[in-house]
Design a protein around this motif. Structure first.
Motif, PDB file in Angstrom:
ATOM      1  N   PHE A  63      11.924  81.317  12.785  1.00  0.00           N
ATOM      2  CA  PHE A  63      12.906  82.241  13.073  1.00  0.00           C
ATOM      3  C   PHE A  63      12.653  83.563  12.260  1.00  0.00           C
ATOM      4  O   PHE A  63      12.636  84.529  12.862  1.00  0.00           O
ATOM      5  CB  PHE A  63      14.310  81.575  13.018  1.00  0.00           C
ATOM      6  CG  PHE A  63      15.565  82.795  12.677  1.00  0.00           C
ATOM      7  CD1 PHE A  63      16.137  83.446  13.813  1.00  0.00           C
ATOM      8  CD2 PHE A  63      15.696  83.257  11.445  1.00  0.00           C
ATOM      9  CE1 PHE A  63      16.993  84.426  13.319  1.00  0.00           C
ATOM     10  CE2 PHE A  63      16.907  84.239  11.104  1.00  0.00           C
ATOM     11  CZ  PHE A  63      17.438  84.694  12.425  1.00  0.00           C
ATOM     12  N   LEU A  64      12.408  83.306  11.121  1.00  0.00           N
ATOM     13  CA  LEU A  64      12.310  84.407  10.170  1.00  0.00           C
ATOM     14  C   LEU A  64      11.073  85.218  10.284  1.00  0.00           C
ATOM     15  O   LEU A  64      11.193  86.468  10.364  1.00  0.00           O
ATOM     16  CB  LEU A  64      12.192  84.085   8.856  1.00  0.00           C
ATOM     17  CG  LEU A  64      12.064  84.884   7.596  1.00  0.00           C
ATOM     18  CD1 LEU A  64      13.035  85.703   7.530  1.00  0.00           C
ATOM     19  CD2 LEU A  64      11.829  84.292   6.222  1.00  0.00           C
ATOM     20  N   GLY A  65       9.992  84.566  10.940  1.00  0.00           N
ATOM     21  CA  GLY A  65       8.678  85.392  11.387  1.00  0.00           C
ATOM     22  C   GLY A  65       9.204  86.256  12.671  1.00  0.00           C
ATOM     23  O   GLY A  65       8.710  87.622  12.589  1.00  0.00           O
ATOM     24  N   HIS A  66       9.897  85.657  13.501  1.00  0.00           N
ATOM     25  CA  HIS A  66      10.438  86.486  14.683  1.00  0.00           C
ATOM     26  C   HIS A  66      11.407  87.723  14.555  1.00  0.00           C
ATOM     27  O   HIS A  66      11.266  88.571  14.943  1.00  0.00           O
ATOM     28  CB  HIS A  66      10.946  85.570  15.945  1.00  0.00           C
ATOM     29  CG  HIS A  66      10.014  84.813  16.402  1.00  0.00           C
ATOM     30  ND1 HIS A  66       9.070  84.936  17.406  1.00  0.00           N
ATOM     31  CD2 HIS A  66       9.838  83.264  16.663  1.00  0.00           C
ATOM     32  CE1 HIS A  66       8.328  83.959  17.749  1.00  0.00           C
ATOM     33  NE2 HIS A  66       8.692  82.883  17.218  1.00  0.00           N
ATOM     34  N   HIS A  89       6.947  75.287  -0.331  1.00  0.00           N
ATOM     35  CA  HIS A  89       8.033  75.913   0.600  1.00  0.00           C
ATOM     36  C   HIS A  89       8.486  77.118   0.244  1.00  0.00           C
ATOM     37  O   HIS A  89       8.999  77.976   0.918  1.00  0.00           O
ATOM     38  CB  HIS A  89       8.977  74.990   0.885  1.00  0.00           C
ATOM     39  CG  HIS A  89       8.601  73.745   1.745  1.00  0.00           C
ATOM     40  ND1 HIS A  89       8.111  72.471   1.275  1.00  0.00           N
ATOM     41  CD2 HIS A  89       8.797  73.458   3.135  1.00  0.00           C
ATOM     42  CE1 HIS A  89       7.800  71.683   2.451  1.00  0.00           C
ATOM     43  NE2 HIS A  89       8.343  72.291   3.443  1.00  0.00           N
ATOM     44  N   ILE A  90       8.840  77.161  -1.061  1.00  0.00           N
ATOM     45  CA  ILE A  90       9.282  78.419  -1.440  1.00  0.00           C
ATOM     46  C   ILE A  90       8.585  79.727  -1.232  1.00  0.00           C
ATOM     47  O   ILE A  90       8.905  80.599  -0.986  1.00  0.00           O
ATOM     48  CB  ILE A  90       9.719  78.131  -3.348  1.00  0.00           C
ATOM     49  CG1 ILE A  90      10.913  77.187  -3.038  1.00  0.00           C
ATOM     50  CG2 ILE A  90      10.294  79.575  -3.572  1.00  0.00           C
ATOM     51  CD1 ILE A  90      10.934  76.567  -4.722  1.00  0.00           C
ATOM     52  N   ASP A  95       7.008  84.538   1.417  1.00  0.00           N
ATOM     53  CA  ASP A  95       5.829  85.307   2.044  1.00  0.00           C
ATOM     54  C   ASP A  95       6.307  85.462   3.468  1.00  0.00           C
ATOM     55  O   ASP A  95       5.714  86.633   4.039  1.00  0.00           O
ATOM     56  CB  ASP A  95       4.556  84.316   2.044  1.00  0.00           C
ATOM     57  CG  ASP A  95       3.877  84.125   0.712  1.00  0.00           C
ATOM     58  OD1 ASP A  95       4.099  85.013  -0.268  1.00  0.00           O
ATOM     59  OD2 ASP A  95       3.041  83.320   0.688  1.00  0.00           O
ATOM     60  N   ALA A  96       7.241  84.918   4.114  1.00  0.00           N
ATOM     61  CA  ALA A  96       7.657  85.057   5.531  1.00  0.00           C
ATOM     62  C   ALA A  96       8.731  86.211   5.440  1.00  0.00           C
ATOM     63  O   ALA A  96       8.864  86.570   6.780  1.00  0.00           O
ATOM     64  CB  ALA A  96       7.987  83.776   6.194  1.00  0.00           C
ATOM     65  N   GLY A  97       9.109  86.494   4.387  1.00  0.00           N
ATOM     66  CA  GLY A  97      10.097  87.703   4.408  1.00  0.00           C
ATOM     67  C   GLY A  97      11.635  87.134   3.694  1.00  0.00           C
ATOM     68  O   GLY A  97      12.526  87.911   4.046  1.00  0.00           O
ATOM     69  N   ALA A  98      11.674  86.056   3.385  1.00  0.00           N
ATOM     70  CA  ALA A  98      13.064  85.442   2.633  1.00  0.00           C
ATOM     71  C   ALA A  98      13.245  86.475   1.430  1.00  0.00           C
ATOM     72  O   ALA A  98      12.145  86.694   0.644  1.00  0.00           O
ATOM     73  CB  ALA A  98      12.906  84.385   2.348  1.00  0.00           C
ATOM     74  N   ASP A  99      14.581  86.766   1.234  1.00  0.00           N
ATOM     75  CA  ASP A  99      14.688  87.571  -0.012  1.00  0.00           C
ATOM     76  C   ASP A  99      15.145  86.478  -0.991  1.00  0.00           C
ATOM     77  O   ASP A  99      15.105  87.103  -2.392  1.00  0.00           O
ATOM     78  CB  ASP A  99      15.865  88.350   0.472  1.00  0.00           C
ATOM     79  CG  ASP A  99      15.800  89.342   1.269  1.00  0.00           C
ATOM     80  OD1 ASP A  99      14.654  90.394   1.112  1.00  0.00           O
ATOM     81  OD2 ASP A  99      16.024  89.261   2.673  1.00  0.00           O
ATOM     82  N   GLU A 100      15.738  85.342  -0.779  1.00  0.00           N
ATOM     83  CA  GLU A 100      16.208  84.338  -1.718  1.00  0.00           C
ATOM     84  C   GLU A 100      15.980  83.010  -1.387  1.00  0.00           C
ATOM     85  O   GLU A 100      15.789  82.634  -0.140  1.00  0.00           O
ATOM     86  CB  GLU A 100      17.508  84.850  -2.271  1.00  0.00           C
ATOM     87  CG  GLU A 100      17.641  85.402  -3.593  1.00  0.00           C
ATOM     88  CD  GLU A 100      16.960  84.877  -4.781  1.00  0.00           C
ATOM     89  OE1 GLU A 100      16.893  83.660  -4.956  1.00  0.00           O
ATOM     90  OE2 GLU A 100      16.473  85.518  -5.908  1.00  0.00           O
TER      91      GLU A 100
END
Length: 121
Positions: A63-66, A89-90, A95-100
Motif C-alpha cells: 500500500f505504501l509503495g502505491h 522490517h523497520i 525505505d518505502a516512505g513511512a515517517d514513523e
C-alpha cells in the motif's frame, strides 16, 4: 481538524485506534486492507495514516509503495503500527516512505508521541 485513516484488518485495533485518535481531535476513517485504503486515498487524501503491515488483499508495505507513487501521495504522514519489530522490517518501512513506526500493542501516550514526531499534534 486533521483526518486520519486507520488501515488494519483487525476490527478491534481499528476501534481502539479510533477511540484514541478521536480523543486527540482527529476525524477518523477506516480501511480493512491496503486496496480499500488506496481507493479512499484516491477519493480524499488524509493528513495521517496509521498503517498495519500484515493484511489480506494488499499488505501495508505494498500500500505504501502505491500511495507514495500517487499524485499527492507524498503528503500524508504514515505511521506503521505493527507487531513486526525486527530491524529489517523497520528499515523496509522507512525505505518505502513511512515517517514513523510504532509497535503493537500501544497506548495513547505512545501514539501521541509518534504523532508529535511527525508533526500531526
Amino acid at each position: 481538524m486533521k483526518n486520519c485513516l486507520i488501515v488494519d484488518d483487525s476490527r478491534v485495533i481499528r476501534k481502539v485506534s479510533r477511540h484514541l485518535l478521536e480523543g486527540m481531535g482527529f476525524a477518523v476513517t477506516e480501511a480493512a486492507d491496503g486496496k480499500d485504503a488506496l481507493e479512499q486515498c484516491t477519493a480524499q487524501m488524509p493528513d495521517v495514516i496509521l498503517l498495519d503491515w500484515n493484511m489480506p488483499v494488499m499488505s501495508g508495505l505494498e500500500f505504501l509503495g502505491h500511495l507514495r507513487d500517487q499524485e499527492g501521495g507524498d503528503q500524508p504522514r504514515v505511521v506503521f503500527c505493527t507487531t513486526e519489530n525486527d530491524i529489517d522490517h523497520i528499515r523496509a518501512a522507512i525505505d518505502a516512505g513511512a515517517d514513523e513506526y510504532v509497535m503493537k500493542p500501544f497506548d495513547r501516550e505512545t501514539l501521541h508521541v509518534k504523532l508529535q514526531l511527525v508533526g500531526m499534534v
